[in-house]
Design a protein around this motif. Structure first.
Motif, mmCIF file in Angstrom:
data_model
loop_
_atom_site.group_PDB
_atom_site.id
_atom_site.type_symbol
_atom_site.label_atom_id
_atom_site.label_comp_id
_atom_site.label_asym_id
_atom_site.label_seq_id
_atom_site.Cartn_x
_atom_site.Cartn_y
_atom_site.Cartn_z
ATOM 1 N N SER A 1 -12.402 -5.549 -3.559
ATOM 2 C CA SER A 1 -10.981 -5.529 -3.208
ATOM 3 C C SER A 1 -10.729 -6.482 -2.055
ATOM 4 O O SER A 1 -11.443 -6.459 -1.054
ATOM 5 C CB SER A 1 -10.558 -4.127 -2.766
ATOM 6 N N ILE B 1 -9.362 7.942 -12.874
ATOM 7 C CA ILE B 1 -8.443 8.344 -11.790
ATOM 8 C C ILE B 1 -7.514 7.209 -11.364
ATOM 9 O O ILE B 1 -6.291 7.337 -11.394
ATOM 10 C CB ILE B 1 -9.224 8.878 -10.555
ATOM 11 N N HIS B 2 -8.105 6.093 -10.969
ATOM 12 C CA HIS B 2 -7.265 4.998 -10.478
ATOM 13 C C HIS B 2 -6.365 4.429 -11.580
ATOM 14 O O HIS B 2 -5.290 3.912 -11.285
ATOM 15 C CB HIS B 2 -8.117 3.902 -9.830
ATOM 16 N N TYR C 1 -18.069 -2.235 -4.964
ATOM 17 C CA TYR C 1 -16.660 -2.200 -4.565
ATOM 18 C C TYR C 1 -16.130 -3.609 -4.504
ATOM 19 O O TYR C 1 -16.801 -4.517 -4.001
ATOM 20 C CB TYR C 1 -16.574 -1.554 -3.177
ATOM 21 N N LEU D 1 -15.066 8.143 1.366
ATOM 22 C CA LEU D 1 -14.701 8.873 0.137
ATOM 23 C C LEU D 1 -15.934 9.191 -0.705
ATOM 24 O O LEU D 1 -16.045 10.277 -1.282
ATOM 25 C CB LEU D 1 -13.712 8.037 -0.689
ATOM 26 N N PHE E 1 -7.908 16.054 -11.143
ATOM 27 C CA PHE E 1 -8.911 14.984 -11.249
ATOM 28 C C PHE E 1 -10.334 15.478 -10.949
ATOM 29 O O PHE E 1 -11.293 14.760 -11.163
ATOM 30 C CB PHE E 1 -8.579 13.831 -10.307
ATOM 31 N N PHE E 2 -10.429 16.685 -10.388
ATOM 32 C CA PHE E 2 -11.756 17.199 -10.018
ATOM 33 C C PHE E 2 -12.282 18.213 -11.025
ATOM 34 O O PHE E 2 -13.434 18.605 -10.972
ATOM 35 C CB PHE E 2 -11.689 17.853 -8.622
ATOM 36 N N ALA F 1 1.015 0.312 -6.989
ATOM 37 C CA ALA F 1 -0.235 0.523 -6.239
ATOM 38 C C ALA F 1 -1.201 -0.614 -6.558
ATOM 39 O O ALA F 1 -1.179 -1.167 -7.665
ATOM 40 C CB ALA F 1 -0.867 1.850 -6.637
ATOM 41 N N ILE F 2 -2.014 -0.973 -5.569
ATOM 42 C CA ILE F 2 -3.058 -1.984 -5.826
ATOM 43 C C ILE F 2 -4.387 -1.314 -5.539
ATOM 44 O O ILE F 2 -4.708 -1.008 -4.386
ATOM 45 C CB ILE F 2 -2.855 -3.240 -4.957
ATOM 46 N N PRO G 1 -8.627 -0.762 -5.757
ATOM 47 C CA PRO G 1 -9.857 -1.568 -5.754
ATOM 48 C C PRO G 1 -10.524 -1.444 -7.119
ATOM 49 O O PRO G 1 -10.135 -0.573 -7.896
ATOM 50 C CB PRO G 1 -10.718 -0.866 -4.705
ATOM 51 N N MET H 1 0.853 -1.189 0.000
ATOM 52 C CA MET H 1 0.000 0.000 0.000
ATOM 53 C C MET H 1 0.887 1.236 0.000
ATOM 54 O O MET H 1 1.924 1.259 0.655
ATOM 55 C CB MET H 1 -0.889 -0.055 1.244
ATOM 56 N N LYS H 2 0.438 2.262 -0.772
ATOM 57 C CA LYS H 2 1.291 3.433 -0.910
ATOM 58 C C LYS H 2 1.438 4.192 0.419
ATOM 59 O O LYS H 2 0.505 4.290 1.212
ATOM 60 C CB LYS H 2 0.727 4.398 -1.965
ATOM 61 N N VAL I 1 -13.675 7.478 -11.159
ATOM 62 C CA VAL I 1 -12.670 6.927 -10.237
ATOM 63 C C VAL I 1 -12.083 5.638 -10.820
ATOM 64 O O VAL I 1 -10.866 5.501 -10.967
ATOM 65 C CB VAL I 1 -13.268 6.664 -8.831
ATOM 66 N N PHE J 1 -6.738 14.220 -1.321
ATOM 67 C CA PHE J 1 -6.779 13.995 -2.773
ATOM 68 C C PHE J 1 -7.128 15.299 -3.493
ATOM 69 O O PHE J 1 -6.564 15.623 -4.528
ATOM 70 C CB PHE J 1 -7.805 12.915 -3.131
ATOM 71 N N ARG K 1 -8.651 -6.184 0.004
ATOM 72 C CA ARG K 1 -8.219 -5.428 1.189
ATOM 73 C C ARG K 1 -9.370 -5.087 2.134
ATOM 74 O O ARG K 1 -9.138 -4.624 3.245
ATOM 75 C CB ARG K 1 -7.522 -4.145 0.746
#
Ligand code: HEM
Length: 179
Positions: A134, A103-104, A132, A145, A85-86, A114-115, A117, A1-2, A99, A78, A136
């Protein structure tokens, strides 16, 4: 994870609970690097879960509530860190749609390790469904979010969360804008 996820998490803990709490949870988590995270590094995601466990114990707040609050906090970083991105959006559903699709994908190019979702998204005028997915199991972070995104675009809304599997790796959000 970052590392940015860790640095922001610890920043949130300091802002909400004070520096002693940061020190305590780092100590109690017995981390290999003693909590010395850099924003550009990459670290095992279970270290974040250990910090979260310790924070939950020390504060007597449920992990789900802490993750939710962290999602809301992260939205602001963010927004400050990646304003591009906005741009060009005036509706949260269009932003949320981007997203997974944009974005992702850009984040993945910037940080190949990066991993992210995945989100399966569909929407009509007043209702959006986001599934969603993932391993994780950070769906409560996603919830924070999503909620912050709805507030950013000033939509009065409700969010319903439905777990689709036993362990929370697949979760469906139904987001409704109040007419
Ligand atoms: C400008 C906006 C955004 C940026 C730059 C961004 C970037 C990132 C980055 C860098 C990570 C960490 C990946 C890793 O550590 O390997 C991440 C994770 C994540 N992001 Fe985003 N993100 C953004 C918006 C969103 C939004 C609006 C949502 C919710 C719909 C979202 C949901 C998540 C979730 C749930 C994770 C945790 C990883 C997981 O569950 O597997 N992100 N994002």
């Amino acid at each position: 994870m970052k590392g940015i996820v860790f640095t922001e998490f610890l920043e949130m803990v300091e802002a909400k609970f004070g520096y002693e709490m940061v020190d305590k949870i780092i100590e109690d988590s017995s981390l290999p690097n003693h909590g010395a995270y850099t924003a550009v590094g990459t670290y095992p995601h279970h270290e974040l879960l250990r910090l979260l466990d310790q924070l939950s114990q020390a504060s007597s707040i449920e992990k789900s509530a802490l993750l939710h609050a962290f999602g809301t906090y992260m939205f602001k970083s963010f927004k400050d860190g990646y304003p591009g991105f906005f741009e060009g959006f005036d509706h949260a559903f269009e932003f949320l749609m981007s997203v997974d699709g944009h974005i992702h994908k850009e984040v993945q190019k910037l940080y190949p390790d990066a991993i992210l979702p995945s989100f399966n998204v569909s929407y009509e005028e007043l209702e959006m469904k986001m599934i969603y997915s993932s391993y994780r199991r950070l769906s409560d972070f996603a919830l924070g979010l999503i909620e912050a995104s709805m507030n950013h675009f000033h939509h009065e809304h409700s969010i319903e969360k439905k777990q689709l599997d036993a362990d929370g790796a697949e979760v469906e959000f139904t987001i409704r804008i109040k007419p």
